[in-house]
Design a protein around this motif. Structure first.
Motif, short mmCIF file in Angstrom:
data_model
loop_
_atom_site.label_atom_id
_atom_site.label_comp_id
_atom_site.label_asym_id
_atom_site.label_seq_id
_atom_site.Cartn_x
_atom_site.Cartn_y
_atom_site.Cartn_z
N GLU A 297 0.84 -1.21 0.00
CA GLU A 297 0.00 0.00 0.00
C GLU A 297 0.87 1.26 0.00
O GLU A 297 0.63 2.20 -0.75
CB GLU A 297 -0.91 0.00 1.22
CG GLU A 297 -1.83 1.20 1.30
CD GLU A 297 -2.61 1.25 2.60
OE1 GLU A 297 -3.81 1.57 2.55
OE2 GLU A 297 -2.01 0.99 3.67
N GLY A 298 1.93 1.24 0.84
CA GLY A 298 2.84 2.37 0.90
C GLY A 298 3.60 2.56 -0.41
O GLY A 298 3.79 3.70 -0.87
N THR B 151 2.60 1.58 -3.46
CA THR B 151 1.65 2.04 -4.48
C THR B 151 1.35 3.53 -4.31
O THR B 151 1.28 4.28 -5.29
CB THR B 151 0.34 1.23 -4.41
OG1 THR B 151 0.64 -0.15 -4.61
CG2 THR B 151 -0.64 1.69 -5.47
N TYR B 152 1.16 3.94 -3.05
CA TYR B 152 0.87 5.35 -2.78
C TYR B 152 2.05 6.24 -3.15
O TYR B 152 1.89 7.28 -3.80
CB TYR B 152 0.54 5.52 -1.29
CG TYR B 152 0.31 6.96 -0.87
CD1 TYR B 152 -0.90 7.59 -1.14
CD2 TYR B 152 1.30 7.68 -0.21
CE1 TYR B 152 -1.12 8.90 -0.76
CE2 TYR B 152 1.09 8.99 0.17
CZ TYR B 152 -0.11 9.60 -0.10
OH TYR B 152 -0.32 10.90 0.27
N THR B 153 3.26 5.82 -2.77
CA THR B 153 4.45 6.64 -3.01
C THR B 153 4.77 6.78 -4.48
O THR B 153 5.02 7.88 -4.98
CB THR B 153 5.66 6.03 -2.27
OG1 THR B 153 5.40 6.00 -0.87
CG2 THR B 153 6.93 6.85 -2.53
N PHE C 143 1.82 8.36 -7.20
CA PHE C 143 1.55 9.80 -7.26
C PHE C 143 2.79 10.49 -7.83
O PHE C 143 3.87 10.45 -7.23
CB PHE C 143 1.23 10.32 -5.86
CG PHE C 143 0.79 11.76 -5.81
CD1 PHE C 143 0.05 12.32 -6.84
CD2 PHE C 143 1.13 12.57 -4.73
CE1 PHE C 143 -0.36 13.65 -6.80
CE2 PHE C 143 0.73 13.89 -4.67
CZ PHE C 143 -0.01 14.43 -5.71
N SER D 290 1.89 14.37 1.86
CA SER D 290 1.59 12.97 2.19
C SER D 290 0.41 12.88 3.16
O SER D 290 0.26 13.71 4.05
CB SER D 290 2.81 12.30 2.82
OG SER D 290 3.90 12.27 1.94
N ASP D 291 -0.40 11.84 2.99
CA ASP D 291 -1.50 11.58 3.93
C ASP D 291 -0.91 11.20 5.29
O ASP D 291 0.13 10.53 5.36
CB ASP D 291 -2.38 10.43 3.43
CG ASP D 291 -3.17 10.82 2.18
OD1 ASP D 291 -3.27 12.02 1.89
OD2 ASP D 291 -3.67 9.90 1.50
N LYS E 224 -0.01 7.58 6.04
CA LYS E 224 0.99 6.95 5.17
C LYS E 224 2.33 7.69 5.21
O LYS E 224 3.26 7.31 4.50
CB LYS E 224 0.48 6.89 3.72
CG LYS E 224 -0.80 6.07 3.56
CD LYS E 224 -1.23 6.04 2.10
CE LYS E 224 -2.56 5.31 1.95
NZ LYS E 224 -3.69 6.07 2.52
N VAL F 138 6.00 6.86 3.42
CA VAL F 138 6.58 7.76 2.43
C VAL F 138 7.99 8.18 2.87
O VAL F 138 8.94 8.17 2.07
CB VAL F 138 5.70 9.01 2.22
CG1 VAL F 138 6.43 10.05 1.37
CG2 VAL F 138 4.39 8.62 1.55
#
Length: 433
Positions: free
Chosen positions: A226-227, A229-231, A234, A353-354, A357, A361
């Protein structure tokens, strides 16, 4: 006339208050004071270790090996450390990592003073410290947000962190040069070990809000994915991480080869090494003070390619210089570029960053900034043995210049992507151009 000077004095006072505005938060003030003292010890040891290894072996390759050993654990462990940083109490993580770092430094000192230290001891203890840093860095970076209550002061706090780091980077090498020449490297290890007392004490004196346990995903691998994919999903975060990786891999190893330039190019001793590293620290401190004086994060994205270009140009020009005074000036330029690029990247990443997360990041930030450095150190040591230290730095400087140009080319899309986040956070308004 008196009224004019009074107004000037008030403006200067307001400017100073603006630079240090994050110190009004008690926890951050304690953190800043403790870290300021501890980091001086850290830099003293950072200078002593490569000098000790090069004095014993005379090998540029082994300098690269030691640098590799100290940072490869970060590359391997940082993503998992990021997951734990988002899961656990970051305050408790910091206390544990600082105590373990103190024990590592004191072990180095003990081995030195008992005349049992060998290069393999240094390599092993460097690996241990690298493991500790893999957990310490993302936790420390993310903890800044918890200490600074007003988001608008986050950029200032990060810039002050950088000024603190680079102030220590300025003092540490100078002190290390004197200590190594007069008392030996062992004293440097001992001072670093004792310096951790201050940062541990500052952490224990903090008033921390009760930790709210978060609902945990039982599968760490899923959180890691998840981390990731998020990093990397974006574009702005991905662009910053990739540029940091390039700089860490190709540009940052300049510091690993500094003993070679001090001894073989400028025909000096540890004091010349200390002066070169201190010059870079002066530049970094100048950049940090400038960033701390800024009132907003707006515009930091434009500084990143400029700073990267200045860093690459400084490294490339330094590789050609055979004049010691000119080399000191180029090290100042290199320090300015390096610090501003890193600090701007850090501030933007933490801002966009959220919250849930951010730890992950910042673990990828750590991986890019510190984790890829061992490969750069190993490559620099190997290349220096084959083509010489100057040619190695020239190659790295050119690579950083290319990275700066590529980032600048994508800057308009970068700004457009982060604009909605800044609007949501209240940093800019919908009508702001």
């Amino acid at each position: 006339m008196k009224r004019y000077f009074d107004k000037c004095a008030l403006k200067e006072l307001a400017g100073v208050k603006n630079i240090f505005r994050s110190l009004r938060y008690r926890n951050y003030r304690l953190f800043f004071s403790g870290q300021s003292l501890s980091l001086i010890g850290t830099w003293i040891q950072r200078i002593a270790i490569p000098w000790f290894v090069y004095r014993l072996t005379g090998s540029a390759f082994l300098l690269g090996v030691v640098g590799f050993a100290g940072q490869i654990p970060t590359f391997i462990l940082a993503p998992f450390a990021g997951v734990l940083t988002d899961r656990l109490n970051r305050y408790h993580i910091l206390i544990v990592t600082q105590v373990l770092s103190m024990l590592q430094a004191l072990t180095l000192a003990l081995l030195f003073f008992t005349n049992t230290i060998e290069v393999w001891n240094v390599v092993l203890l460097s690996i241990i410290l690298g493991c500790i840093n893999a957990f310490d860095t993302p936790a420390r970076q993310s903890f800044v947000v918890e200490m600074v209550e007003d988001k608008s002061d986050l950029g200032n706090a990060i810039a002050l962190n950088s000024s603190m780091f680079n102030g220590a980077r300025l003092l540490g090498p100078s002190i290390a040069g004197v200590l190594i020449a007069s008392l030996g490297e062992g004293v440097c290890f001992l001072i670093n070990g004792l310096s951790y007392i201050f940062v541990v004490a500052s952490l224990l004196f903090m008033k921390i809000k009760p930790y709210e346990k978060k609902k945990k995903n039982p599968n760490i691998i899923n959180e890691l994915k998840e981390g990731f994919t998020y990093t990397f999903g974006f574009a702005p975060i991905r662009s910053i991480i990739l540029l940091l990786t390039l700089i860490s891999l190709m540009g940052m190893p300049y510091s690993v080869l500094m003993p070679v330039f001090a001894k073989d190019i400028f025909h000096g001793g540890s004091h010349i090494f200390g002066f070169l590293m201190a010059a870079s620290g002066i530049g970094a401190l100048m950049g940090a003070v400038y960033l701390a004086s800024r009132k907003t994060v707006l515009g930091l994205e434009r500084i990143i390619p400029i700073a990267t270009g200045a860093f690459g140009l400084g490294v490339a020009a330094f590789s050609l210089s055979r004049s010691f005074p000119l080399s000191l000036v180029l090290m100042v330029i290199t320090g300015v570029g390096m610090m501003m690029q890193m600090a701007c990247s850090n501030t933007i990443l933490q801002t966009i960053s959220d919250n849930d997360k951010r730890g992950r990041v910042m673990s990828f930030y750590t991986m890019a900034f510190m984790g890829t450095a061992p490969f750069g150190s190993l490559m620099a040591g190997g290349l220096a043995s084959l083509i010489g230290a100057p040619n190695t730095l020239m190659f790295g400087g050119i690579a950083c210049l290319v990275g700066a140009l590529l980032f600048a080319k994508k800057l308009p899309q970068f700004i457009e992507s982060i604009r909605p986040i800044y609007v949501r956070l209240g940093i800019i308004h919908e009508t702001t151009e």
